[in-house]
Structures are given as structure tokens and as C-alpha cells.
Design a protein around this motif. Structure first.
Motif, PDB file in Angstrom:
ATOM      1  N   ILE A 160       0.835  -1.211   0.000  1.00 32.26           N
ATOM      2  CA  ILE A 160       0.000   0.000   0.000  1.00 32.26           C
ATOM      3  C   ILE A 160       0.866   1.255   0.000  1.00 32.26           C
ATOM      4  CG2 ILE A 160      -1.676   1.320   1.355  1.00 32.26           C
ATOM      5  CD1 ILE A 160      -2.781  -1.384   2.335  1.00 32.26           C
ATOM      6  N   ALA A 161       1.908   1.259   0.826  1.00 28.62           N
ATOM      7  CA  ALA A 161       2.795   2.427   0.876  1.00 28.62           C
ATOM      8  C   ALA A 161       3.497   2.632  -0.462  1.00 28.62           C
ATOM      9  CB  ALA A 161       3.820   2.257   1.992  1.00 28.62           C
ATOM     10  N   GLY A 162       3.927   1.551  -1.112  1.00 30.14           N
ATOM     11  CA  GLY A 162       4.582   1.671  -2.410  1.00 30.14           C
ATOM     12  C   GLY A 162       3.656   2.255  -3.462  1.00 30.14           C
ATOM     13  N   ILE A 163       2.384   1.801  -3.479  1.00 31.83           N
ATOM     14  CA  ILE A 163       1.415   2.337  -4.431  1.00 31.83           C
ATOM     15  C   ILE A 163       1.143   3.813  -4.142  1.00 31.83           C
ATOM     16  CG2 ILE A 163      -0.985   2.193  -5.218  1.00 31.83           C
ATOM     17  CD1 ILE A 163      -0.835  -0.829  -4.701  1.00 31.83           C
ATOM     18  N   GLY A 164       0.926   4.133  -2.861  1.00 33.60           N
ATOM     19  CA  GLY A 164       0.649   5.512  -2.485  1.00 33.60           C
ATOM     20  C   GLY A 164       1.802   6.450  -2.807  1.00 33.60           C
ATOM     21  N   PHE A 165       3.028   6.015  -2.534  1.00 34.42           N
ATOM     22  CA  PHE A 165       4.187   6.876  -2.783  1.00 34.42           C
ATOM     23  C   PHE A 165       4.446   7.033  -4.276  1.00 34.42           C
ATOM     24  CE2 PHE A 165       8.666   8.217  -2.567  1.00 34.42           C
ATOM     25  CZ  PHE A 165       8.554   9.203  -1.611  1.00 34.42           C
ATOM     26  N   THR A 166       4.203   5.976  -5.050  1.00 34.75           N
ATOM     27  CA  THR A 166       4.334   6.078  -6.507  1.00 34.75           C
ATOM     28  C   THR A 166       3.347   7.103  -7.061  1.00 34.75           C
ATOM     29  OG1 THR A 166       5.038   3.765  -6.662  1.00 34.75           O
ATOM     30  CG2 THR A 166       4.205   4.807  -8.673  1.00 34.75           C
ATOM     31  N   LEU A 167       2.116   7.038  -6.568  1.00 32.01           N
ATOM     32  CA  LEU A 167       1.107   8.007  -7.002  1.00 32.01           C
ATOM     33  C   LEU A 167       1.500   9.418  -6.602  1.00 32.01           C
ATOM     34  CD1 LEU A 167      -1.649   8.399  -8.328  1.00 32.01           C
ATOM     35  CD2 LEU A 167      -2.714   7.974  -6.109  1.00 32.01           C
ATOM     36  N   ARG A 203      -4.781  -7.040   9.516  1.00 30.27           N
ATOM     37  CA  ARG A 203      -5.528  -7.197  10.754  1.00 30.27           C
ATOM     38  C   ARG A 203      -5.925  -5.869  11.380  1.00 30.27           C
ATOM     39  NH1 ARG A 203      -2.289 -11.107  14.633  1.00 30.27           N
ATOM     40  NH2 ARG A 203      -3.900 -10.273  16.007  1.00 30.27           N
ATOM     41  N   ASP A 204      -4.964  -4.980  11.582  1.00 26.20           N
ATOM     42  CA  ASP A 204      -5.204  -3.741  12.314  1.00 26.20           C
ATOM     43  C   ASP A 204      -5.279  -2.572  11.332  1.00 26.20           C
ATOM     44  OD1 ASP A 204      -5.177  -1.506  13.969  1.00 26.20           O
ATOM     45  OD2 ASP A 204      -3.907  -2.478  15.470  1.00 26.20           O
ATOM     46  N   LEU A 205      -6.472  -2.069  11.075  1.00 25.99           N
ATOM     47  CA  LEU A 205      -6.655  -1.001  10.087  1.00 25.99           C
ATOM     48  C   LEU A 205      -5.887   0.257  10.467  1.00 25.99           C
ATOM     49  CD1 LEU A 205      -8.049   0.158   7.572  1.00 25.99           C
ATOM     50  CD2 LEU A 205      -9.993   0.761   9.031  1.00 25.99           C
ATOM     51  N   ASP A 206      -5.967   0.662  11.735  1.00 24.82           N
ATOM     52  CA  ASP A 206      -5.294   1.904  12.158  1.00 24.82           C
ATOM     53  C   ASP A 206      -3.800   1.831  11.940  1.00 24.82           C
ATOM     54  OD1 ASP A 206      -7.747   2.849  12.886  1.00 24.82           O
ATOM     55  OD2 ASP A 206      -7.515   2.407  15.024  1.00 24.82           O
ATOM     56  N   LYS A 207      -3.197   0.724  12.342  1.00 28.82           N
ATOM     57  CA  LYS A 207      -1.739   0.596  12.206  1.00 28.82           C
ATOM     58  C   LYS A 207      -1.325   0.519  10.737  1.00 28.82           C
ATOM     59  CE  LYS A 207      -0.810   0.406  16.644  1.00 28.82           C
ATOM     60  NZ  LYS A 207      -2.178   0.388  17.198  1.00 28.82           N
ATOM     61  N   ILE A 208      -2.140  -0.136   9.934  1.00 28.47           N
ATOM     62  CA  ILE A 208      -1.827  -0.219   8.504  1.00 28.47           C
ATOM     63  C   ILE A 208      -1.845   1.170   7.870  1.00 28.47           C
ATOM     64  CG2 ILE A 208      -2.666  -1.056   6.271  1.00 28.47           C
ATOM     65  CD1 ILE A 208      -3.622  -3.571   7.681  1.00 28.47           C
ATOM     66  N   ILE A 209      -2.857   1.966   8.208  1.00 30.38           N
ATOM     67  CA  ILE A 209      -2.939   3.330   7.662  1.00 30.38           C
ATOM     68  C   ILE A 209      -1.764   4.170   8.141  1.00 30.38           C
ATOM     69  CG2 ILE A 209      -4.258   5.472   7.741  1.00 30.38           C
ATOM     70  CD1 ILE A 209      -6.800   3.823   7.724  1.00 30.38           C
ATOM     71  N   ILE A 210      -1.454   4.086   9.426  1.00 31.59           N
ATOM     72  CA  ILE A 210      -0.348   4.887   9.972  1.00 31.59           C
ATOM     73  C   ILE A 210       0.970   4.528   9.305  1.00 31.59           C
ATOM     74  CG2 ILE A 210       1.031   5.329  12.038  1.00 31.59           C
ATOM     75  CD1 ILE A 210      -1.559   5.018  13.663  1.00 31.59           C
ATOM     76  N   GLY A 211       1.258   3.226   9.203  1.00 30.43           N
ATOM     77  CA  GLY A 211       2.510   2.816   8.580  1.00 30.43           C
ATOM     78  C   GLY A 211       2.601   3.210   7.121  1.00 30.43           C
ATOM     79  N   SER A 212       1.471   3.178   6.408  1.00 31.95           N
ATOM     80  CA  SER A 212       1.479   3.449   4.971  1.00 31.95           C
ATOM     81  C   SER A 212       1.637   4.937   4.649  1.00 31.95           C
ATOM     82  CB  SER A 212       0.189   2.925   4.334  1.00 31.95           C
ATOM     83  OG  SER A 212       0.061   1.525   4.528  1.00 31.95           O
ATOM     84  N   VAL A 213       1.103   5.817   5.492  1.00 34.08           N
ATOM     85  CA  VAL A 213       1.181   7.258   5.187  1.00 34.08           C
ATOM     86  C   VAL A 213       2.458   7.903   5.710  1.00 34.08           C
ATOM     87  CG1 VAL A 213      -1.330   7.498   5.187  1.00 34.08           C
ATOM     88  CG2 VAL A 213      -0.053   8.015   7.275  1.00 34.08           C
ATOM     89  N   MET A 214       3.207   7.195   6.536  1.00 40.31           N
ATOM     90  CA  MET A 214       4.398   7.818   7.117  1.00 40.31           C
ATOM     91  C   MET A 214       5.408   8.317   6.086  1.00 40.31           C
ATOM     92  SD  MET A 214       4.087   8.259  10.270  1.00 40.31           S
ATOM     93  CE  MET A 214       5.766   8.707  10.693  1.00 40.31           C
ATOM     94  N   PRO A 215       5.618   7.629   4.927  1.00 37.45           N
ATOM     95  CA  PRO A 215       6.545   8.190   3.930  1.00 37.45           C
ATOM     96  C   PRO A 215       6.095   9.541   3.378  1.00 37.45           C
ATOM     97  CG  PRO A 215       6.237   5.851   3.527  1.00 37.45           C
ATOM     98  CD  PRO A 215       5.249   6.235   4.597  1.00 37.45           C
ATOM     99  N   LEU A 216       4.815   9.893   3.530  1.00 36.99           N
ATOM    100  CA  LEU A 216       4.316  11.175   3.042  1.00 36.99           C
ATOM    101  C   LEU A 216       4.416  12.281   4.088  1.00 36.99           C
ATOM    102  CD1 LEU A 216       1.021   9.973   1.272  1.00 36.99           C
ATOM    103  CD2 LEU A 216       3.291  10.262   0.254  1.00 36.99           C
ATOM    104  N   VAL A 217       4.644  11.927   5.331  1.00 36.89           N
ATOM    105  CA  VAL A 217       4.637  12.909   6.423  1.00 36.89           C
ATOM    106  C   VAL A 217       5.832  13.858   6.268  1.00 36.89           C
ATOM    107  CG1 VAL A 217       4.859  13.195   8.920  1.00 36.89           C
ATOM    108  CG2 VAL A 217       3.413  11.379   7.992  1.00 36.89           C
TER     109      VAL A 217
END
Length: 262
Positions: A160-167, A203-217
């Protein structure tokens, strides 16, 4: 070797020399500021370069969108340079620091230093986008664990992070409004995280979102804003803080929109 300090012979050659020194100082400061350097580093570098060429009285005023630099040589020689775009490229900052140290040691005259700085300005000196995406993918998995996530979520977070960062990289290149180039990847990250949890890939939606958006912070912008405020550069500190806040706001809006569509 740098030429001798300005002295008894004001004239055309003296004026040309001041012009070259001013150009070198402004170009060095511009490269540092454009590529993630803090305000204090920009001002210190320009004043050290000027002092190395015999200009003991120089003044600078640095803002995120421009630099004003003046040399007091009996009558002020003042120049202004504006910056329309800024990015993060600490390699260029390091290269300018290396050149400024060589200038201080007396190894470069103003003309040679100007050519080297122009080469740095003209060449990208950037890592390829593929490597950036791979780094974002690996970092997001590590950050997931750091924030208390489980190892099972590392794989979906990395994808997810790779797709988001590519976009994000694609939109940053073609979209002039930064808010949308940060909002859209965050929205996609939120939607993909929801799909991953719904289909049993995470499993954990919150942690998945947090980990995935961190490269954008905007971590570097926040750090520089705090450093500028602590150093007394209130205008630059508040401007960079506002810029970091807008980026964080765009990321938050994207995630909130994804959760609202859940």
C-alpha cells in the motif's frame, strides 16, 4: 586561489569582483534552501563565503520563497533571488557545504566556485524513483512495527505504501497544487487499507494506515520549522510550520475521506 580582499582600488574590476562574489553567495544559499536546508545554515554559508573572499560586512535575509543578500562595500550591493519550488535533496546540501569549506580554505576563487555550484544546480543528483519507492516500502513496514503493529501486516503495508508513494511522485510531477498531490495518495492509501482488512489480508486497520502514510509525512519541514523558531528566525519558522501543517492536513483529509466511504 581566491583573490585578495577588496581594498584601495574601487573601479570596474572591483565591481565585477563584487558581482561574482554576490552570485556565488546567492547560488549557494539558493541551492541549500531549495533542497531542504534550514534558514540558519543558508545565512551562515553565505556570510562565510563572503568573508572568505574578503567581504567582512555582508547581510542576508532568508525566507522560504526568497533570499535578500547585501554587501556593504561603501555603498550597498543588494540582490534578491526568488524560489518558486522547493524539494528535499540533502545530497545537494552536502555538496554545497563541501564547496563552501573549500572556499574558506582558499582552494577556489569566485569564478571556479560559481561554475561548480552551477553544475550542482543544473544536475538532478537525485535517487531514481524506483529506489525511492522501494525505500518507502521498506520504511513503512519498519514504522508499522515501531508503532505497535503485527508482523502479519508488514506485507500489505509495504504494498500500500509503495502504491501511495508512486502516485505521490507522479502527481507531484504533473500537478501544480500540492494539496491534491498529497490528498489523492492519502485517499488511495486509506481505501486500499480498508480493502486489505476487509479481505483478510491485514488485521489492524489503524496501524496499517499509519505505517502506509508515514513516507508522506513532512518530517524534514517540521524539524526545520522548529530549528528556525529556536534560532530566532520567526518568519521562516512560521512559514515552514504552516507548510508542514498544510501537508499534514491534506494527508488527514485523504484518510478521513477514505474512512467516510467505508
Amino acid at each position: 586561489m581566491p583573490s585578495a580582499p577588496p581594498s584601495e582600488k574601487p573601479g570596474p574590476e572591483y565591481g565585477d569582483r563584487l558581482h561574482r562574489i554576490t552570485e556565488v553567495c546567492l547560488l549557494a544559499g539558493k541551492i541549500i534552501l531549495q533542497n531542504g536546508g534550514e534558514t540558519q545554515r543558508v545565512e551562515d554559508t553565505m556570510m562565510r563565503i563572503a568573508a572568505a573572499y574578503g567581504i567582512e560586512r555582508s547581510h542576508s535575509f532568508v525566507m522560504p520563497t526568497g533570499i535578500i543578500f547585501a554587501i556593504d562595500s561603501g555603498s550597498y550591493t543588494t540582490r534578491l533571488v526568488r524560489m518558486a519550488d522547493r524539494s528535499t535533496n540533502l545530497k545537494k546540501v552536502s555538496m554545497v557545504n563541501h564547496i563552501s569549506r573549500r572556499i574558506v580554505r582558499g582552494e577556489l576563487d569566485a569564478e571556479e566556485a560559481g561554475k561548480l555550484l552551477q553544475e550542482i544546480q543544473d544536475s538532478p543528483h537525485e535517487y531514481p524513483n524506483t529506489l525511492k519507492v522501494l525505500a518507502a516500502t521498506a520504511a513503512s513496514g519498519c514504522l508499522l512495527i515501531m508503532f505497535g503493529g503485527v508482523w502479519q501486516d508488514c506485507f500489505p503495508v509495504g504494498i500500500i505504501a509503495g502504491i501511495g508513494f508512486t502516485l505521490y511522485l507522479l502527481l507531484s510531477k504533473y500537478v501544480q497544487i500540492r494539496f491534491f498531490s498529497e490528498f489523492v495518495p492519502s485517499l488511495v492509501i486509506g481505501l486500499l487499507a480498508i480493502l486489505a482488512v476487509n479481505y483478510g489480508l491485514g488485521r489492524d486497520l489503524d496501524k496499517i494506515i499509519i505505517g502506509s502514510v508515514m513516507p508522506l509525512v513532512p518530517g524534514l519541514h517540521i524539524t526545520n520549522a522548529v530549528r528556525d523558531l529556536m534560532a530566532g528566525h520567526l518568519v521562516s519558522g512560521l512559514s515552514k510550520g504552516a507548510e508542514a501543517f498544510l501537508t499534514a492536513f491534506a494527508i488527514g483529509c485523504g484518510i478521513a475521506a477514505a474512512l467516510a466511504l467505508q
